[in-house]
Design a protein around this motif. Structure first.
Motif, mmCIF file in Angstrom:
data_model
loop_
_atom_site.group_PDB
_atom_site.id
_atom_site.type_symbol
_atom_site.label_atom_id
_atom_site.label_comp_id
_atom_site.label_asym_id
_atom_site.label_seq_id
_atom_site.Cartn_x
_atom_site.Cartn_y
_atom_site.Cartn_z
ATOM 1 N N PHE A 1 23.556 131.550 -88.605
ATOM 2 C CA PHE A 1 24.089 130.669 -87.567
ATOM 3 C C PHE A 1 23.516 129.258 -87.701
ATOM 4 C CE2 PHE A 1 24.749 134.897 -85.951
ATOM 5 C CZ PHE A 1 26.042 134.832 -85.446
ATOM 6 N N PHE A 2 22.227 129.151 -88.042
ATOM 7 C CA PHE A 2 21.638 127.825 -88.261
ATOM 8 C C PHE A 2 22.323 127.124 -89.428
ATOM 9 C CE2 PHE A 2 18.034 129.426 -85.742
ATOM 10 C CZ PHE A 2 17.809 128.331 -84.922
ATOM 11 N N ASP A 3 22.748 127.896 -90.428
ATOM 12 C CA ASP A 3 23.393 127.312 -91.607
ATOM 13 C C ASP A 3 24.823 126.846 -91.336
ATOM 14 O OD1 ASP A 3 21.107 127.823 -93.062
ATOM 15 O OD2 ASP A 3 21.846 129.737 -93.861
ATOM 16 N N SER A 4 25.513 127.491 -90.393
ATOM 17 C CA SER A 4 26.939 127.206 -90.228
ATOM 18 C C SER A 4 27.332 126.602 -88.881
ATOM 19 C CB SER A 4 27.743 128.496 -90.437
ATOM 20 O OG SER A 4 27.446 129.420 -89.394
ATOM 21 N N ALA A 5 26.479 126.632 -87.887
ATOM 22 C CA ALA A 5 26.851 126.179 -86.543
ATOM 23 C C ALA A 5 27.058 124.673 -86.475
ATOM 24 C CB ALA A 5 25.781 126.582 -85.533
ATOM 25 N N TYR A 6 28.000 124.265 -85.657
ATOM 26 C CA TYR A 6 28.240 122.848 -85.398
ATOM 27 C C TYR A 6 27.080 122.259 -84.586
ATOM 28 C CZ TYR A 6 30.713 118.629 -83.852
ATOM 29 O OH TYR A 6 31.073 117.327 -83.603
ATOM 30 N N GLY A 7 26.533 123.079 -83.693
ATOM 31 C CA GLY A 7 25.401 122.671 -82.856
ATOM 32 C C GLY A 7 24.835 123.868 -82.144
ATOM 33 N N TYR A 8 23.795 123.641 -81.344
ATOM 34 C CA TYR A 8 23.191 124.730 -80.582
ATOM 35 C C TYR A 8 22.384 124.166 -79.422
ATOM 36 C CZ TYR A 8 19.461 123.536 -83.910
ATOM 37 O OH TYR A 8 18.560 122.863 -84.691
ATOM 38 N N ALA A 9 22.136 125.029 -78.447
ATOM 39 C CA ALA A 9 21.279 124.702 -77.304
ATOM 40 C C ALA A 9 20.160 125.729 -77.277
ATOM 41 C CB ALA A 9 22.067 124.751 -75.997
ATOM 42 N N VAL A 10 18.921 125.264 -77.176
ATOM 43 C CA VAL A 10 17.775 126.168 -77.164
ATOM 44 C C VAL A 10 17.034 126.011 -75.836
ATOM 45 C CG1 VAL A 10 16.255 124.558 -78.411
ATOM 46 C CG2 VAL A 10 15.759 126.997 -78.429
ATOM 47 N N PHE A 11 16.743 127.157 -75.213
ATOM 48 C CA PHE A 11 16.015 127.216 -73.944
ATOM 49 C C PHE A 11 14.710 127.963 -74.210
ATOM 50 C CE2 PHE A 11 20.468 126.822 -73.051
ATOM 51 C CZ PHE A 11 20.512 125.857 -72.054
ATOM 52 N N PRO A 12 13.579 127.241 -74.335
ATOM 53 C CA PRO A 12 12.311 127.870 -74.709
ATOM 54 C C PRO A 12 11.802 128.895 -73.701
ATOM 55 C CG PRO A 12 12.161 125.488 -74.894
ATOM 56 C CD PRO A 12 13.455 125.792 -74.228
ATOM 57 N N SER A 13 12.035 128.656 -72.428
ATOM 58 C CA SER A 13 11.525 129.581 -71.423
ATOM 59 C C SER A 13 12.473 129.655 -70.235
ATOM 60 C CB SER A 13 10.138 129.139 -70.951
ATOM 61 O OG SER A 13 9.574 130.130 -70.129
ATOM 62 N N VAL A 14 13.073 130.827 -70.065
ATOM 63 C CA VAL A 14 13.942 131.089 -68.927
ATOM 64 C C VAL A 14 13.232 132.119 -68.063
ATOM 65 C CG1 VAL A 14 16.193 131.943 -68.170
ATOM 66 C CG2 VAL A 14 16.009 130.629 -70.304
ATOM 67 N N GLY A 15 13.013 131.786 -66.804
ATOM 68 C CA GLY A 15 12.393 132.710 -65.861
ATOM 69 C C GLY A 15 13.471 133.423 -65.072
ATOM 70 N N LYS A 16 13.314 134.739 -64.943
ATOM 71 C CA LYS A 16 14.331 135.555 -64.285
ATOM 72 C C LYS A 16 13.653 136.538 -63.344
ATOM 73 C CE LYS A 16 17.998 138.787 -65.607
ATOM 74 N NZ LYS A 16 18.653 139.423 -66.750
ATOM 75 N N GLY A 17 14.213 136.713 -62.158
ATOM 76 C CA GLY A 17 13.672 137.679 -61.217
ATOM 77 C C GLY A 17 14.739 138.142 -60.252
ATOM 78 N N THR B 1 17.129 122.028 -74.767
ATOM 79 C CA THR B 1 17.528 120.886 -75.579
ATOM 80 C C THR B 1 18.790 121.251 -76.349
ATOM 81 O OG1 THR B 1 15.193 120.314 -75.817
ATOM 82 C CG2 THR B 1 16.717 119.260 -77.337
ATOM 83 N N VAL B 2 19.711 120.287 -76.449
ATOM 84 C CA VAL B 2 20.979 120.498 -77.137
ATOM 85 C C VAL B 2 20.971 119.695 -78.440
ATOM 86 C CG1 VAL B 2 23.497 120.296 -76.972
ATOM 87 C CG2 VAL B 2 22.139 120.856 -74.929
ATOM 88 N N ILE C 1 18.991 131.041 -77.187
ATOM 89 C CA ILE C 1 19.658 130.029 -78.009
ATOM 90 C C ILE C 1 21.146 130.335 -78.011
ATOM 91 C CG2 ILE C 1 19.350 131.252 -80.212
ATOM 92 C CD1 ILE C 1 18.864 128.391 -81.460
ATOM 93 N N ILE C 2 21.938 129.280 -77.875
ATOM 94 C CA ILE C 2 23.395 129.398 -77.889
ATOM 95 C C ILE C 2 23.900 128.557 -79.056
ATOM 96 C CG2 ILE C 2 25.534 128.987 -76.620
ATOM 97 C CD1 ILE C 2 23.843 129.071 -74.042
ATOM 98 N N PHE C 3 24.595 129.205 -79.995
ATOM 99 C CA PHE C 3 25.171 128.507 -81.137
ATOM 100 C C PHE C 3 26.628 128.169 -80.836
ATOM 101 C CE2 PHE C 3 21.742 130.924 -83.119
ATOM 102 C CZ PHE C 3 21.144 129.952 -83.899
ATOM 103 N N PHE C 4 27.040 126.965 -81.234
ATOM 104 C CA PHE C 4 28.417 126.518 -81.075
ATOM 105 C C PHE C 4 29.078 126.513 -82.447
ATOM 106 C CE2 PHE C 4 25.678 124.109 -78.091
ATOM 107 C CZ PHE C 4 25.995 124.830 -76.951
ATOM 108 N N GLN C 5 30.126 127.280 -82.592
ATOM 109 C CA GLN C 5 30.774 127.459 -83.883
ATOM 110 C C GLN C 5 31.432 126.177 -84.392
ATOM 111 O OE1 GLN C 5 33.914 130.374 -83.833
ATOM 112 N NE2 GLN C 5 33.773 130.712 -86.042
#
Length: 190
Positions: free
Chosen positions: A47-63, A75-76, A105-109
């Protein structure tokens, strides 16, 4: 729908109050460490090799306890260059108890998927699926069902509607069988 939007706004405000302020340098260190972790995973390398872009969220807190929420900032990137920052908000309903922290991480095709995300009103519903990466075990959940494997087996992950999502659990314990949706906001870099 208005009630859900109000709930997102309320949870977002609550999350902002609960989060300690950190410096931009600390955020960059966390983002780079998270990117390094995802880049080292065999499942995400294509995905890193082919994606147009991506958004990375280092720490998501959930409860949650029956009703839950999650929040994270990230960061996008487009073509490996930072284009802005994003916030992730999640509301969930159903059987759930506990709390956890994870990276996402969310990859954008393609350009279309990237522009949908950066339009500022991007949402993922319960039909979106994410591949969970952990040391020695992986799981995939979505409307097609659940699957899991252990060891060095590869998960067949692909784009759905132009996006691919991967998560990595950082800590905590949560028991969950719930319906959730994520919404995002985007702030372009100046």
């Amino acid at each position: 729908m208005k009630a859900v939007n109000r709930l997102f706004a309320m949870l977002g405000s609550l999350a902002l109050l609960c989060i300690a302020s950190g410096s931009v340098a600390e955020e960059n260190i966390d983002t780079q460490a998270t990117l390094s972790h995802f880049q080292a995973a065999s499942q995400t390398q294509p995905f890193f090799d082919s994606a147009y872009g991506y958004a990375v969220f280092p720490s998501v807190g959930k409860g949650g306890f029956w009703i839950g929420g999650a929040y994270g900032s990230g960061t996008v990137y487009k073509a490996g260059t930072v284009t802005g920052s994003a916030k992730l908000y999640q509301v969930s309903f159903g059987l759930q108890f506990g709390g956890q922290s994870y990276s996402e991480i969310i990859f954008f095709q393609d350009k279309r998927a990237y522009e949908r995300f950066t339009s500022g009103s991007f949402e993922l519903d319960a039909q979106a699926s994410a591949v969970a990466l952990t040391e020695g075990a992986q799981a995939k959940a979505g409307t097609a069902g659940l699957s899991a494997s252990s060891g060095q087996q590869f998960i067949d992950a692909s784009y759905t509607n132009g996006i691919a999502i991967f998560t990595y659990a950082k800590g905590g314990m949560m028991i969950e069988a719930s319906l959730a949706g994520q919404t995002f906001s985007f702030e372009p870099r100046n």
